[in-house]
Design a protein around this motif. Structure first.
Motif, PDB file in Angstrom:
ATOM      1  N   ARG A  83      21.727  -5.582 -29.907  1.00 17.98           N
ATOM      2  CA  ARG A  83      21.856  -6.455 -31.082  1.00 17.98           C
ATOM      3  C   ARG A  83      20.799  -6.126 -32.129  1.00 17.98           C
ATOM      4  O   ARG A  83      21.079  -6.117 -33.328  1.00 17.98           O
ATOM      5  N   PHE A 138      17.826 -12.685 -35.604  1.00 18.10           N
ATOM      6  CA  PHE A 138      19.274 -12.474 -35.712  1.00 18.10           C
ATOM      7  C   PHE A 138      19.957 -13.405 -36.706  1.00 18.10           C
ATOM      8  O   PHE A 138      21.080 -13.154 -37.121  1.00 18.10           O
ATOM      9  N   PHE A 140      21.393 -11.790 -39.843  1.00 15.51           N
ATOM     10  CA  PHE A 140      22.735 -11.204 -39.878  1.00 15.51           C
ATOM     11  C   PHE A 140      23.727 -12.139 -40.571  1.00 15.51           C
ATOM     12  O   PHE A 140      24.625 -11.692 -41.276  1.00 15.51           O
ATOM     13  N   ASP A 187      27.801  -7.807 -32.865  1.00 15.22           N
ATOM     14  CA  ASP A 187      26.626  -8.619 -32.554  1.00 15.22           C
ATOM     15  C   ASP A 187      27.039  -9.995 -32.048  1.00 15.22           C
ATOM     16  O   ASP A 187      26.507 -10.492 -31.049  1.00 15.22           O
ATOM     17  N   PHE A 212      21.843  -3.013 -33.907  1.00 12.96           N
ATOM     18  CA  PHE A 212      22.911  -3.309 -34.871  1.00 12.96           C
ATOM     19  C   PHE A 212      22.336  -3.922 -36.147  1.00 12.96           C
ATOM     20  O   PHE A 212      22.737  -3.567 -37.254  1.00 12.96           O
ATOM     21  N   LEU A 213      21.397  -4.850 -35.985  1.00 15.32           N
ATOM     22  CA  LEU A 213      20.807  -5.503 -37.151  1.00 15.32           C
ATOM     23  C   LEU A 213      20.038  -4.501 -38.012  1.00 15.32           C
ATOM     24  O   LEU A 213      20.169  -4.491 -39.239  1.00 15.32           O
TER      25      LEU A 213
END
Length: 170
Positions: free
Chosen positions: A137, A39, A42, A107, A140-141
């Motif tokens: 999440r 993450f 991002f 996120d 979304f990434l």
């Protein structure tokens, strides 16, 4: 974004979400640490896509202005088609940038909410909520990465359009 594009985006989200949720759920915390480390991308991806979007939009807008200079030298129907294609490309660039920005914010909201101790005390099954949040999440990434690739494809298309304009200039 058109309705078809929205439904396609929603379908892609649910497919990615389902696959990632199944992988996280059945791995029983073995891949959670590896996924958590991803993450950080991002934090790099969002400003990069927004900056690239600004550049691509400016590039396409300048091309549109160049095309305006040629409006009296070309067939009117072809001119209208070219301007519509450039307008669609500018719109796509804006929508992709907004999508990445919204996914980044969502996120961060989900990450903050799932790490808040007060929320985890109220939830009956924190592990399940954690896997749902992690899957969301990750979805979304992945969607943001795909949007970044689409954005770069848009830039390649813009370069091709500029080449066509330059070749047909008198």
């Amino acid at each position: 974004m058109s309705r078809a594009g929205f439904w396609r985006l929603l379908l892609v989200f649910f497919v990615i979400y389902s696959a990632s949720h199944a992988a996280i759920y059945f791995s029983v915390d073995r891949i959670n640490a590896a996924i958590e480390g991803v993450f950080i991308a991002f934090n790099f991806l969002m400003p990069t896509v927004l900056a690239a979007s600004w550049g691509i939009f400016t590039y396409v807008d300048n091309m549109s202005k160049e095309l305006t200079d040629l409006r009296n030298d070309v067939d009117r129907s072809k001119y209208v088609i070219a301007q519509e294609a450039l307008a669609a490309l500018k719109s796509e660039v804006i929508w992709n940038a907004m999508l990445v920005f919204i996914l980044f914010l969502a996120d961060k909201i989900i990450a903050s909410a799932t790490t808040a101790p007060k929320i985890l005390e109220v939830v009956p099954n924190p592990w399940l909520v954690g896997t749902i949040a992690l899957s969301t999440r990750l979805s979304f990434l992945i969607i943001a990465v795909v949007a970044a690739f689409i954005q770069m494809r848009g830039f390649v298309t813009a370069v091709e359009y500029r080449t066509v304009i330059a070749v047909n200039r008198k």
